[in-house]
Design a protein around this motif. Structure first.
Motif, PDB file in Angstrom:
ATOM      1  N   THR A 141       0.816  -1.222   0.000  1.00  0.00           N
ATOM      2  CA  THR A 141       0.000   0.000   0.000  1.00  0.00           C
ATOM      3  C   THR A 141       0.850   1.273   0.000  1.00  0.00           C
ATOM      4  O   THR A 141       0.669   2.126  -0.875  1.00  0.00           O
ATOM      5  N   PRO A 142       1.782   1.440   0.916  1.00  0.00           N
ATOM      6  CA  PRO A 142       2.585   2.671   0.852  1.00  0.00           C
ATOM      7  C   PRO A 142       3.491   2.739  -0.382  1.00  0.00           C
ATOM      8  O   PRO A 142       3.693   3.820  -0.947  1.00  0.00           O
ATOM      9  N   ILE A 143       3.995   1.597  -0.812  1.00  0.00           N
ATOM     10  CA  ILE A 143       4.837   1.580  -2.017  1.00  0.00           C
ATOM     11  C   ILE A 143       4.013   1.982  -3.239  1.00  0.00           C
ATOM     12  O   ILE A 143       4.460   2.775  -4.070  1.00  0.00           O
ATOM     13  N   GLY A 144       2.793   1.457  -3.361  1.00  0.00           N
ATOM     14  CA  GLY A 144       1.924   1.784  -4.488  1.00  0.00           C
ATOM     15  C   GLY A 144       1.533   3.247  -4.511  1.00  0.00           C
ATOM     16  O   GLY A 144       1.517   3.877  -5.571  1.00  0.00           O
ATOM     17  N   ALA A 145       1.204   3.802  -3.351  1.00  0.00           N
ATOM     18  CA  ALA A 145       0.839   5.221  -3.278  1.00  0.00           C
ATOM     19  C   ALA A 145       2.008   6.092  -3.741  1.00  0.00           C
ATOM     20  O   ALA A 145       1.828   7.031  -4.522  1.00  0.00           O
ATOM     21  N   TRP A 146       3.183   5.762  -3.289  1.00  0.00           N
ATOM     22  CA  TRP A 146       4.378   6.514  -3.676  1.00  0.00           C
ATOM     23  C   TRP A 146       4.675   6.343  -5.169  1.00  0.00           C
ATOM     24  O   TRP A 146       4.900   7.325  -5.877  1.00  0.00           O
ATOM     25  N   ALA A 147       4.672   5.107  -5.651  1.00  0.00           N
ATOM     26  CA  ALA A 147       5.059   4.819  -7.030  1.00  0.00           C
ATOM     27  C   ALA A 147       4.112   5.436  -8.057  1.00  0.00           C
ATOM     28  O   ALA A 147       4.549   5.885  -9.117  1.00  0.00           O
ATOM     29  N   PHE A 148       2.809   5.466  -7.740  1.00  0.00           N
ATOM     30  CA  PHE A 148       1.834   5.975  -8.709  1.00  0.00           C
ATOM     31  C   PHE A 148       1.395   7.399  -8.415  1.00  0.00           C
ATOM     32  O   PHE A 148       0.557   7.954  -9.128  1.00  0.00           O
ATOM     33  N   GLY A 149       1.929   7.993  -7.362  1.00  0.00           N
ATOM     34  CA  GLY A 149       1.594   9.372  -7.032  1.00  0.00           C
ATOM     35  C   GLY A 149       0.128   9.563  -6.701  1.00  0.00           C
ATOM     36  O   GLY A 149      -0.448  10.598  -7.004  1.00  0.00           O
ATOM     37  N   LEU A 150      -0.470   8.558  -6.089  1.00  0.00           N
ATOM     38  CA  LEU A 150      -1.884   8.623  -5.718  1.00  0.00           C
ATOM     39  C   LEU A 150      -2.001   8.678  -4.204  1.00  0.00           C
ATOM     40  O   LEU A 150      -1.113   8.218  -3.480  1.00  0.00           O
ATOM     41  N   PRO A 151      -3.110   9.212  -3.710  1.00  0.00           N
ATOM     42  CA  PRO A 151      -3.306   9.253  -2.262  1.00  0.00           C
ATOM     43  C   PRO A 151      -3.306   7.841  -1.659  1.00  0.00           C
ATOM     44  O   PRO A 151      -3.773   6.884  -2.286  1.00  0.00           O
ATOM     45  N   LEU A 152      -2.796   7.757  -0.462  1.00  0.00           N
ATOM     46  CA  LEU A 152      -2.716   6.476   0.239  1.00  0.00           C
ATOM     47  C   LEU A 152      -4.090   5.826   0.365  1.00  0.00           C
ATOM     48  O   LEU A 152      -4.215   4.602   0.204  1.00  0.00           O
ATOM     49  N   ASP A 153      -5.149   6.640   0.578  1.00  0.00           N
ATOM     50  CA  ASP A 153      -6.479   6.053   0.740  1.00  0.00           C
ATOM     51  C   ASP A 153      -6.987   5.436  -0.559  1.00  0.00           C
ATOM     52  O   ASP A 153      -7.639   4.388  -0.534  1.00  0.00           O
ATOM     53  N   GLN A 154      -6.704   6.039  -1.708  1.00  0.00           N
ATOM     54  CA  GLN A 154      -7.145   5.447  -2.980  1.00  0.00           C
ATOM     55  C   GLN A 154      -6.424   4.129  -3.252  1.00  0.00           C
ATOM     56  O   GLN A 154      -7.053   3.138  -3.617  1.00  0.00           O
ATOM     57  N   ILE A 155      -5.125   4.126  -3.064  1.00  0.00           N
ATOM     58  CA  ILE A 155      -4.368   2.887  -3.246  1.00  0.00           C
ATOM     59  C   ILE A 155      -4.770   1.889  -2.175  1.00  0.00           C
ATOM     60  O   ILE A 155      -4.860   0.685  -2.436  1.00  0.00           O
ATOM     61  N   GLY A 156      -5.061   2.374  -0.990  1.00  0.00           N
ATOM     62  CA  GLY A 156      -5.498   1.492   0.092  1.00  0.00           C
ATOM     63  C   GLY A 156      -6.787   0.760  -0.251  1.00  0.00           C
ATOM     64  O   GLY A 156      -6.915  -0.440  -0.004  1.00  0.00           O
ATOM     65  N   VAL A 157      -7.755   1.469  -0.840  1.00  0.00           N
ATOM     66  CA  VAL A 157      -9.017   0.832  -1.234  1.00  0.00           C
ATOM     67  C   VAL A 157      -8.751  -0.194  -2.338  1.00  0.00           C
ATOM     68  O   VAL A 157      -9.249  -1.324  -2.281  1.00  0.00           O
ATOM     69  N   VAL A 158      -7.964   0.213  -3.342  1.00  0.00           N
ATOM     70  CA  VAL A 158      -7.632  -0.722  -4.422  1.00  0.00           C
ATOM     71  C   VAL A 158      -6.922  -1.940  -3.846  1.00  0.00           C
ATOM     72  O   VAL A 158      -7.241  -3.082  -4.189  1.00  0.00           O
ATOM     73  N   ALA A 159      -5.968  -1.711  -2.951  1.00  0.00           N
ATOM     74  CA  ALA A 159      -5.222  -2.822  -2.349  1.00  0.00           C
ATOM     75  C   ALA A 159      -6.121  -3.719  -1.505  1.00  0.00           C
ATOM     76  O   ALA A 159      -6.027  -4.948  -1.580  1.00  0.00           O
TER      77      ALA A 159
END
Length: 144
Positions: A23-41
């Motif tokens: 989750t934190p790696i994805g948010a950083w890598a794609f420049g998206l908010p942690l909550d959006q990547i968190g929901v996707v994850a």
């Protein structure tokens, strides 16, 4: 062959550890908010947990039918991981595109990035899991 309880422990522990890492790696890598990547994850992990259980059950049954045992060599582990991730990619692609409001191509590229992580992670996790929780007929020191 693994028990239902063991398969559930395997699937749940696999996804919880992966969520904490990705989750934190994805948010950083794609420049998206942690909550959006968190929901996707989280949604992806839920779908992946069900897929993990069903896939491993079917894969083990196929191994027993065709090879006479459920043990996996290194080449079989590589095939196992590739087939698992390919199936999951097809399942998750529409959700990622819809939720993030991106094209299927962008969702595919994002999903492939996550799949690359999970491919390595699945290989390592499953091998370590089999060492920690060997099949009753295997010893913990085998490379199966």
């Amino acid at each position: 062959m693994r028990t239902t309880r063991d398969r559930i422990r395997h699937a749940v522990s696999f996804e919880i550890i992966a969520l904490v890492v990705i989750t934190p790696i994805g948010a950083w890598a794609f420049g998206l908010p942690l909550d959006q990547i968190g929901v996707v994850a989280l949604v992806s992990a839920t779908i992946a947990t069900v897929w993990n259980y069903l896939y491993n059950l079917l894969f083990d049954h196929a191994l027993i039918r065709f090879a006479g045992h459920a043990g996996k060599s290194i080449p079989m582990r590589i095939f196992h991981a590739l087939l698992f991730e390919g199936g999951l990619l097809l399942i998750l692609l529409p959700f990622i595109a819809w939720y993030l409001g991106v094209s299927l191509l962008t969702a595919f590229l994002m999903d492939v990035s996550f799949a690359a992580f999970y491919l390595v992670y699945a290989f390592a996790f499953n091998w370590l899991y089999d060492l920690a929780f060997p099949l009753p007929s295997e010893s913990s020191g085998t490379a199966s």
